[in-house]
Design a protein around this motif. Structure first.
Motif, PDB file in Angstrom:
ATOM      1  N   PRO A  39     -87.976 -52.259   2.225  1.00 17.68           N
ATOM      2  CA  PRO A  39     -87.606 -53.361   1.332  1.00 17.68           C
ATOM      3  C   PRO A  39     -88.085 -53.154  -0.108  1.00 17.68           C
ATOM      4  O   PRO A  39     -89.035 -52.399  -0.348  1.00 17.68           O
ATOM      5  N   THR A  40     -87.439 -53.845  -1.031  1.00 21.62           N
ATOM      6  CA  THR A  40     -87.829 -53.754  -2.454  1.00 21.62           C
ATOM      7  C   THR A  40     -89.055 -54.606  -2.762  1.00 21.62           C
ATOM      8  O   THR A  40     -89.716 -54.394  -3.780  1.00 21.62           O
ATOM      9  N   GLU A  65     -76.317 -56.843  -7.637  1.00 22.09           N
ATOM     10  CA  GLU A  65     -75.927 -55.547  -8.221  1.00 22.09           C
ATOM     11  C   GLU A  65     -77.157 -54.709  -8.562  1.00 22.09           C
ATOM     12  O   GLU A  65     -77.181 -53.489  -8.324  1.00 22.09           O
ATOM     13  N   GLU A  66     -78.201 -55.347  -9.101  1.00 24.25           N
ATOM     14  CA  GLU A  66     -79.431 -54.607  -9.421  1.00 24.25           C
ATOM     15  C   GLU A  66     -80.073 -54.040  -8.154  1.00 24.25           C
ATOM     16  O   GLU A  66     -80.525 -52.890  -8.130  1.00 24.25           O
ATOM     17  N   MET A  67     -80.093 -54.856  -7.104  1.00 24.14           N
ATOM     18  CA  MET A  67     -80.671 -54.392  -5.843  1.00 24.14           C
ATOM     19  C   MET A  67     -79.855 -53.243  -5.258  1.00 24.14           C
ATOM     20  O   MET A  67     -80.409 -52.250  -4.770  1.00 24.14           O
ATOM     21  N   PHE A  68     -78.535 -53.365  -5.334  1.00 22.04           N
ATOM     22  CA  PHE A  68     -77.662 -52.291  -4.846  1.00 22.04           C
ATOM     23  C   PHE A  68     -77.987 -50.985  -5.573  1.00 22.04           C
ATOM     24  O   PHE A  68     -78.113 -49.924  -4.951  1.00 22.04           O
ATOM     25  N   GLN A  69     -78.134 -51.053  -6.888  1.00 20.56           N
ATOM     26  CA  GLN A  69     -78.403 -49.844  -7.675  1.00 20.56           C
ATOM     27  C   GLN A  69     -79.758 -49.220  -7.319  1.00 20.56           C
ATOM     28  O   GLN A  69     -79.886 -47.992  -7.301  1.00 20.56           O
ATOM     29  N   VAL A  70     -80.759 -50.060  -7.033  1.00 20.38           N
ATOM     30  CA  VAL A  70     -82.076 -49.565  -6.625  1.00 20.38           C
ATOM     31  C   VAL A  70     -81.958 -48.746  -5.332  1.00 20.38           C
ATOM     32  O   VAL A  70     -82.475 -47.629  -5.225  1.00 20.38           O
ATOM     33  N   MET A  79     -86.827 -54.651   7.649  1.00 21.13           N
ATOM     34  CA  MET A  79     -86.148 -55.679   6.856  1.00 21.13           C
ATOM     35  C   MET A  79     -86.346 -57.060   7.491  1.00 21.13           C
ATOM     36  O   MET A  79     -86.316 -57.196   8.718  1.00 21.13           O
ATOM     37  N   THR A  80     -86.541 -58.064   6.635  1.00 23.85           N
ATOM     38  CA  THR A  80     -86.637 -59.450   7.109  1.00 23.85           C
ATOM     39  C   THR A  80     -85.517 -60.315   6.533  1.00 23.85           C
ATOM     40  O   THR A  80     -85.172 -61.345   7.091  1.00 23.85           O
ATOM     41  N   ASP A  81     -84.961 -59.889   5.387  1.00 28.06           N
ATOM     42  CA  ASP A  81     -83.874 -60.612   4.719  1.00 28.06           C
ATOM     43  C   ASP A  81     -82.562 -59.896   5.027  1.00 28.06           C
ATOM     44  O   ASP A  81     -82.384 -58.734   4.648  1.00 28.06           O
ATOM     45  N   LEU A  82     -81.661 -60.584   5.720  1.00 29.02           N
ATOM     46  CA  LEU A  82     -80.400 -59.958   6.128  1.00 29.02           C
ATOM     47  C   LEU A  82     -79.553 -59.541   4.936  1.00 29.02           C
ATOM     48  O   LEU A  82     -78.916 -58.480   4.951  1.00 29.02           O
ATOM     49  N   GLU A  83     -79.565 -60.348   3.871  1.00 26.78           N
ATOM     50  CA  GLU A  83     -78.792 -60.003   2.663  1.00 26.78           C
ATOM     51  C   GLU A  83     -79.266 -58.683   2.067  1.00 26.78           C
ATOM     52  O   GLU A  83     -78.479 -57.827   1.682  1.00 26.78           O
ATOM     53  N   GLU A  84     -80.575 -58.517   1.994  1.00 26.64           N
ATOM     54  CA  GLU A  84     -81.128 -57.279   1.450  1.00 26.64           C
ATOM     55  C   GLU A  84     -80.775 -56.096   2.349  1.00 26.64           C
ATOM     56  O   GLU A  84     -80.414 -55.016   1.866  1.00 26.64           O
ATOM     57  N   ILE A  91     -77.174 -55.068   1.762  1.00 31.99           N
ATOM     58  CA  ILE A  91     -77.029 -54.356   0.481  1.00 31.99           C
ATOM     59  C   ILE A  91     -77.516 -52.908   0.623  1.00 31.99           C
ATOM     60  O   ILE A  91     -76.857 -51.972   0.150  1.00 31.99           O
ATOM     61  N   ALA A  92     -78.658 -52.720   1.280  1.00 26.79           N
ATOM     62  CA  ALA A  92     -79.205 -51.368   1.460  1.00 26.79           C
ATOM     63  C   ALA A  92     -78.282 -50.508   2.304  1.00 26.79           C
ATOM     64  O   ALA A  92     -78.062 -49.331   2.002  1.00 26.79           O
ATOM     65  N   VAL A  93     -77.724 -51.076   3.368  1.00 28.11           N
ATOM     66  CA  VAL A  93     -76.793 -50.328   4.233  1.00 28.11           C
ATOM     67  C   VAL A  93     -75.553 -49.932   3.437  1.00 28.11           C
ATOM     68  O   VAL A  93     -75.091 -48.780   3.506  1.00 28.11           O
ATOM     69  N   ARG A  94     -75.005 -50.866   2.658  1.00 27.35           N
ATOM     70  CA  ARG A  94     -73.819 -50.550   1.845  1.00 27.35           C
ATOM     71  C   ARG A  94     -74.108 -49.414   0.854  1.00 27.35           C
ATOM     72  O   ARG A  94     -73.276 -48.538   0.648  1.00 27.35           O
TER      73      ARG A  94
END
Length: 292
Positions: free
Chosen positions: A109-110, A122-127, A148-153, A156-159
């Motif tokens: 996680p970030t 978008e920023e998280m995706f780029q990271v 991971m604990t946040d499904l949204e995060e 994004i990481a999987v994508r």
């Protein structure tokens, strides 16, 4: 189809590796220093960890890059070196693995919260995209988005991993509820994660950390109650942590951890390894039970 799915068609069950943080500490990593910088400053020690797990019978080995995203590296003043650090992490595990074994780029996680507006989508995706690109260039076959604990995060990481061309695995960390069942810190259940992660492109899903191996059996059962097809990866802690004499101890012995393997396989797990506190001895015991 990726290398892991191909291999699962030939072998029904696979073995992954164990803890990296515990191992780095045993090799001299000091509290408060950056574990991922060891890829640059202590490459032989990092390569030796990967080699130890492969020699213990792992079919796949991770990279020393769990906290290697630029948000986490920022704490050490190393955000600008994220690409270099991740590329080195993958290259070291690849050197240990040779051409045949699978290298999983570890993506954690970030530490930033989307709901608090600390990062935009978008920023998280780029990271994550930067990290996964570097891992791929270094020689990783896949990215394992983990703890991971946040499904949204996680989505994004999987994508981001899929966009780089890496095969994507994703494991979330669940805690037991007093009344039964499991949830992440953000309230996500094992069954909640399945469809969003599959739609994002995950080839393998599952759970890591948070629980000892016995606690993972019910998590696998819940996943299988919703989806009988997707391969499931489980990397449990070596028991629930105990704080003793100023140290965190993980109490499950290799034999105790391996004793849960039949239950995990029966519940529907396909890939089993370890998380915090697990060692090459734990992986050797797990591999022996799987290969029985």
């Amino acid at each position: 189809m990726g290398k892991i799915l191909d291999l699962l068609k030939k072998q029904k069950y696979l073995v992954s590796d164990g803890a990296w943080g515990t191992f780095l500490q045993a090799k001299g990593l000091q509290a408060g220093t950056c574990p991922e910088l060891w890829n640059i400053d202590h490459p032989e020690a990092v390569k030796d960890i990967a080699r130890s797990y492969l020699e213990a019978g792992a079919d796949m080995v991770e990279t020393n890059s769990f906290g290697g995203n630029s948000c986490k590296l920022e704490h050490y003043g190393l955000a600008g070196r994220a690409y270099e650090i991740n590329r080195a992490a993958a290259a070291l595990s690849r050197q240990a693995a040779g051409p045949d074994k699978i290298v999983l780029g570890s993506v954690g996680p970030t530490g930033k919260f989307l709901m608090m507006g600390e990062l935009s989508h978008e920023e998280m995706f780029q990271v994550f995209y930067e990290q996964c690109q570097a891992l791929k260039e270094g020689g990783a076959d896949a990215a394992v988005v983990e703890t991971m604990t946040d499904l949204e995060e996680a989505v994004i990481a999987v994508r981001a991993a899929v966009k780089t061309g890496l095969e994507a695995l994703c494991t979330m960390t669940f805690d037991p509820l007093a009344g039964g069942g499991y949830r992440t810190m953000m309230g996500i259940s094992p069954s909640d994660m399945i469809q969003p992660l599959l739609e994002a492109g995950a080839a393998v899903i599952g759970s890591n950390c948070g629980n000892g191996s016995r606690g993972m059996i019910d998590i696998v059962r819940e996943i299988r109650s919703v989806n009988t097809e997707v391969p499931v990866l489980i990397q449990a802690n070596a028991g629930l942590p105990v704080y003793k004499d100023g140290k965190t101890i993980f109490p499950e012995s290799p034999e105790e951890m391996a004793a849960s393997v039949p239950g995990l396989l029966e519940a529907g797990a396909n890939i089993i390894g370890g998380c915090c506190g697990s060692t090459p001895a734990h992986i050797r015991a797990i591999a022996a039970r799987i290969r029985e």
